[in-house]
Design an enzyme around this catalytic site. Structure first.
Site, PDB file in Angstrom:
ATOM      1  CG  LEU A   1      -0.489  11.318  -1.220  1.00  0.00           C
ATOM      2  CD1 LEU A   1       0.782  12.006  -1.683  1.00  0.00           C
ATOM      3  CD2 LEU A   1      -1.295  10.859  -2.405  1.00  0.00           C
TER       4      LEU A   1
ATOM      5  CG  ASN B   1       1.465   4.115   1.653  1.00  0.00           C
ATOM      6  OD1 ASN B   1       1.741   5.300   1.451  1.00  0.00           O
ATOM      7  ND2 ASN B   1       2.102   3.384   2.536  1.00  0.00           N
ATOM      8  CB  CYS B   2       0.806   7.587  -3.254  1.00  0.00           C
ATOM      9  SG  CYS B   2      -0.897   7.163  -3.503  1.00  0.00           S
ATOM     10  CB  VAL B   3       4.642   8.877   0.188  1.00  0.00           C
ATOM     11  CG1 VAL B   3       4.143  10.065  -0.582  1.00  0.00           C
ATOM     12  CG2 VAL B   3       3.806   8.608   1.403  1.00  0.00           C
TER      13      VAL B   3
END
Lengths: 349, 427, 76, 129
Positions: B208, B240-242
């Protein structure tokens, strides 16, 4: 009653009760204006009304912090105010701290705008500038005439929820609070503009000045040790036997203030350590191993130092948050300043 | 490298029988799109269309992309994902301007990323201004999080590529030309102007927290020189997920604002010579190595000034400061772009690191600032996530349907490439 | 703590501590190294007289530090 | 670096299961782990991974793993300062703790993300040995 409701806080002196001899006055409230409140009311005109005044002696306030603030908040809340004003305190240190502390508590608990006024070197200014709008005033009550209009103007704006200008525009002490604003250009364009200026050697304004980490200007050396009053502070947790304040063995939530009068030597019978971060055996056998009272007394007798300050302060460094350590040191520092010490020895394990 | 960007203004996006571009309207054959993006790792795929001003809340948003297609010149948009990573950045690329492709889905429980198409929250995210094709995807039972992330990432790329195809033969409304010559030539092009480069740091730390350069996991690269136009063709994409507010979505990379704004000044008051892509890894050794290497590259390029951007919270402050310190030590002027975590009251220190050399900083604002978002009529995704997303409060979701959160939960709110006008200041 | 004390009280402060690097990072300007974590100003292995004189030496060094002007962080 | 030269300061049960490694188990939340790592660095251990690795804030993920060297030597002042700054940031953010029900799958996810950051650090240093 018309207008925005305001409550005003002042000390015993400005309430006309008396000076230092009346500083132990307990808090009480009065309907309407008292003392400098009338000048504020005149400046407000019709738009705002001081519906009540809360008065407290400075000594009483500072010696009963834990109980006095809730008491005062209750009195203030009883008037159901929309804006709260304290002071101005000018350069009066304890009054400034009281104004700041009440403002902070009101803002947090009653969630209304708060404003006070102080000379910028008032210790209360630095402690509470983040919590309240503090109008910059002169250093004595002789400057009341200048302080009132600026305070009234900002209070009106706050009361009417109008946009508040910069510290320069409004005359309050910079709070050091980060806020979000909408710039004309997007961030990348601002960065390019800044770089061009920097490359040309032109003046530019950073949007985030780097805080100066971890540095304090060293204070000048003691001139005459033989006349100096030296204070002891420890983060090694040395407390009177039985740990009367119940200072925690780690992540301490408080510090202790202890009297050294009559103690020439700390012993296992009189003192112990509250510290949980190291083997306490040695410190418990002889607490002087952490807090060297025995040596200090000898040096005092020999005249090497002027005197040992008869109060020492203790907390436990182990696991204590950076912010708390700072807070305790600040509070301890204010007392030591008042006591007029000339030098401080901090011992840590 | 010379790249023409042909912008086609999208008037609307609608579902239609045939996927095509007609009279400025993008029609999407939903069934065909779903078939194109189908992935055995994903279960319930669905597509929706949302417009600016509609009372819609989308959450959690994983990525936003912009449809672009390579019309001429080598390679494909998103090189390395669908081909053998031919070099991009030359020729002509068409852009469906005003449109976004948005992937939505929970990869892990706490995932965040709110886009409000209307109301006060819309002001904080650039994606409220786009007509978004929203793709909702759930994983199949038992799929590991790493695989889930990869699958959703590929869905975004595939859907974007599929839609972008409609613009291949369209007549652009506007054509912009961007050109950077090979370094040696470029350095000599404007003898009177200061030479400037861009250090483009990407979040690269693990699940993430990853970014890709030519489909290579960017944590494995050493800082490397690329042409700015390569970025315009999708050489850099997000995994990128956060940290919704300050992660760079693929849309941000395609429209990387420092690159476009440096081009605005190119040949006028500066000479923009190139981009150094760098990373933000977990170990201090990697951080030292990458910043040493970036500083060396920048020095060898012979530039006078650089802009350094950041991605994410906390540890990237160290990368930012290391890059700044080492590049300034070479006598090269720097300007940094960051955002702040100064607490809800703005009273805490903003960054986790600092250095005296960092005397020119642009900030995208305090991500801890609190906002209340009113209830919107429609929710796409999982609004229950709001209570547990980054920046949420206990009971963030009020009885009236409004939510009170820190703006760090809003996608792109404090983008550290400098995409937004919002920024930090002090009172 | 030491930083805040020096700032607030506005007098010279000295930090007697065991872990000098910590003292450096917390910003002490005058640092006087101590013996060991469980007994910074003592040594149980010594006789009471010797231990007292050890402690006296450490305290005297601290006082000497207070009487010395410094322009930056200094370990005495 | 070799596996036996490393020490993982952690409160993450998932990381504890990595039995090839030596652990310093910390009871407490993210802040306590950073505090423990800070203390190690003060004693001269090397700080190998950044205490604020990952973009999930300390008040959002209670699990934290930090890699340090097992042996201690000279104190690295720069690393100590870095650790202190991280500790301060973590403390500031912890003031607004986000309530998390760790008993749902959610807690597992948080553990996984923390572990993955650690694994990436391990991979990087083991490739470099």
């Amino acid at each position: 009653m018309a207008g925005i409701r305001v409550v005003h806080y002042i000390n015993q002196f400005f309430a006309g009760i008396g000076g230092e001899e009346k500083a132990d006055t307990k808090p009480f409230k009065k309907e309407g204006v008292v003392g400098p409140g009338s000048a504020l009311q005149a400046a407000f005109g019709e738009e705002m009304t001081i519906v009540g005044t809360v008065i407290c002696g400075d000594t009483y306030f500072n010696e009963n912090l834990d109980t006095v603030i809730p008491e005062i908040i209750k009195m203030i809340a009883g008037f159901n105010p929309q804006v709260f004003i304290a002071g101005p305190a000018f350069n009066a240190g304890r009054y400034g701290v009281a104004c700041g502390a009440v403002c902070e508590a009101v803002a947090r608990q009653l969630k209304i705008p708060v404003i006070t006024g102080m000379y910028e070197e008032n210790p209360g200014a630095d402690m509470y500038k983040k919590s309240a709008y503090i109008i910059k005033t002169g250093n004595s009550a002789a400057k009341m005439r200048q302080a009132i209009p600026a305070m009234a103007k900002l209070a009106l704006k706050l009361g009417k929820s109008e946009a508040i200008g910069t510290p320069e525009e409004e005359g309050y002490l910079p709070k050091g609070i980060r806020i979000n604003i909408w710039y004309e250009k997007r961030g990348s364009a601002r960065a390019v503009d800044m770089l061009i200026k920097k490359l040309r050697g032109e003046a530019f304004q950073t949007e985030y000045p780097m805080p100066v980490f971890d540095r304090v200007t060293p204070r000048p050396a003691l001139k005459d040790l033989s006349k100096a009053k030296i204070a002891l502070v420890t983060s090694g947790g040395i407390v009177p036997k039985g740990n009367p304040d119940r200072i925690e063995s780690s992540s301490a939530s408080k510090f202790g203030t202890y009297d050294l009068t009559g103690f020439d030597d700390l012993t296992a019978a009189t003192h112990e350590t509250a510290h949980g971060g190291y083997d306490p055996v040695y410190a418990n056998q002889d607490p002087d191993r952490v807090l060297p009272v025995d040596v200090m007394r000898v040096l005092e007798k020999e005249g090497v130092i002027g005197s040992l300050h008869n109060t020492y302060y203790a907390t436990v460094g182990n696991g204590t948050s950076v912010a708390n350590a700072k807070k305790y040191a600040h509070a301890i520092g204010l007392e030591l300043k008042e006591a007029g010490v000339d030098g401080i020895i901090l011992t840590s394990t | 490298m010379r790249l023409e960007l042909g912008y086609i203004s999208v008037k609307d996006v609608k579902f239609g029988e045939k996927t095509e571009l007609r009279d400025g309207i993008v029609y999407v054959n939903k069934a065909e799109l779903l078939e194109t993006i189908a992935d055995e790792r994903l279960a319930k795929l669905d597509v929706d269309i949302v417009h600016p001003g509609e009372s819609v809340r989308i959450c959690p948003v994983k990525d936003v992309l912009e449809p672009r297609v390579k019309v001429s010149g080598s390679g494909n948009v998103f090189p390395g994902f669908f081909d053998d990573a031919k070099t991009v950045g030359e020729g002509r690329t068409h852009v469906l301007r005003g449109m976004g492709v948005m992937t939505v889905g929970k990869i892990v429980g706490f995932q965040e990323g709110i886009v409000d198409m209307a109301g006060p929250g819309a002001d904080y995210t650039p994606f409220s201004q786009l007509i978004n094709l929203v793709i909702l995807a759930d994983k199949v039972e038992g799929l590991k999080q790493h695989e889930h992330e990869a699958a959703l990432r590929m869905v975004g790329l595939k859907a974007t590529r599929y839609v972008a195809e409609v613009s291949r033969n369209a007549e652009p409304d506007e054509i912009k030309v961007y050109e950077t010559k090979p370094l040696q030539e470029q350095l000599l092009e404007y003898p009177g102007l200061p030479k400037v480069a861009y250090v483009y740091a990407l979040q690269t730390q693990g699940l993430l927290h990853d970014s890709y350069l030519y489909a290579v996991d960017a944590k494995k690269i050493l800082p490397t020189l690329i042409y700015p136009t390569e970025v315009m063709d999708g050489a850099v994409i997000s995994g990128n997920c956060v940290s919704a507010c300050d992660k760079n979505t693929t849309y941000h990379h395609l429209n990387s604002p420092v690159i476009y704004d440096l081009f605005e000044h190119h040949g006028k008051d500066l000479n923009f010579v190139g981009v150094v892509v760098s990373n933000e890894n977990v170990t201090l050794l990697d951080k030292e190595r990458s910043s040493n290497y970036a500083a060396k590259l920048i020095k060898s390029m012979g530039v006078d000034g650089v802009i350094i951007s950041e991605e994410g919270f906390g540890n990237p402050d160290a990368d930012l400061m290391m890059n700044c310190k080492k590049i300034e030590a070479e006598g090269i002027k720097t300007v940094l772009i960051t955002d702040e975590y100064a607490g809800r009251d703005g009273a805490s220190q903003s960054l986790a690191d600092g250095h005296v050399a960092a005397n020119a900083v642009v900030t995208a604002g305090n991500a801890n600032a609190v906002i209340t978002l009113p209830k919107l009529d429609k929710v796409i995704g999982y609004v229950d996530a709001v209570n547990t997303i980054a920046g949420g409060f206990d009971g963030a979701l009020a009885a009236d349907g409004s939510i009170t959160i820190e703006i760090q939960a809003i996608t792109g709110a404090t983008n550290e490439l400098g995409f937004n006008r919002m920024g930090g200041s002090v009172i | 703590m030491i930083k805040e004390l020096e700032e607030v009280v506005d007098v010279p402060c000295v930090h007697i501590c065991t872990v000098v690097p910590i003292s450096l990072t917390v910003g002490a300007n005058r640092i006087d190294p101590a013996v060991a974590i469980p007994h910074p100003l003592g040594n149980p292995a010594l006789s009471p007289e010797d231990e007292f004189s050890l402690r006296r030496k450490i305290v005297e060094k601290a006082l000497q530090a207070l009487c010395t002007d410094v322009s930056e962080q200094t370990v005495f | 670096m070799l596996t036996e030269e490393l020490l993982i300061v952690t409160n993450n049960p998932r990381v504890k299961e990595m039995t090839d490694f030596r652990h310093c188990w910390v009871e407490g939340e993210c802040r306590e782990v950073i505090m423990q790592a800070y203390n190690f660095v003060a004693q001269g251990h090397q700080l190998i991974s950044h205490p604020l690795a990952g973009s999930i804030k300390p008040n959002q993920n209670p699990y934290k793993s930090i890699l340090i060297s097992r042996l201690s030597g000279e104190v690295d002042i720069a690393a100590l300062k870095l650790a202190e700054n991280c500790l301060r940031k973590a403390e500031e953010l912890m003031e607004n703790k986000i309530p998390i029900d760790l008993n749902v799958a959610y807690g597992q996810d948080l553990q996984l993300v923390d572990q993955d950051l650690l694994l990436n650090a391990l991979q990087s240093i083991q490739e470099g040995r």
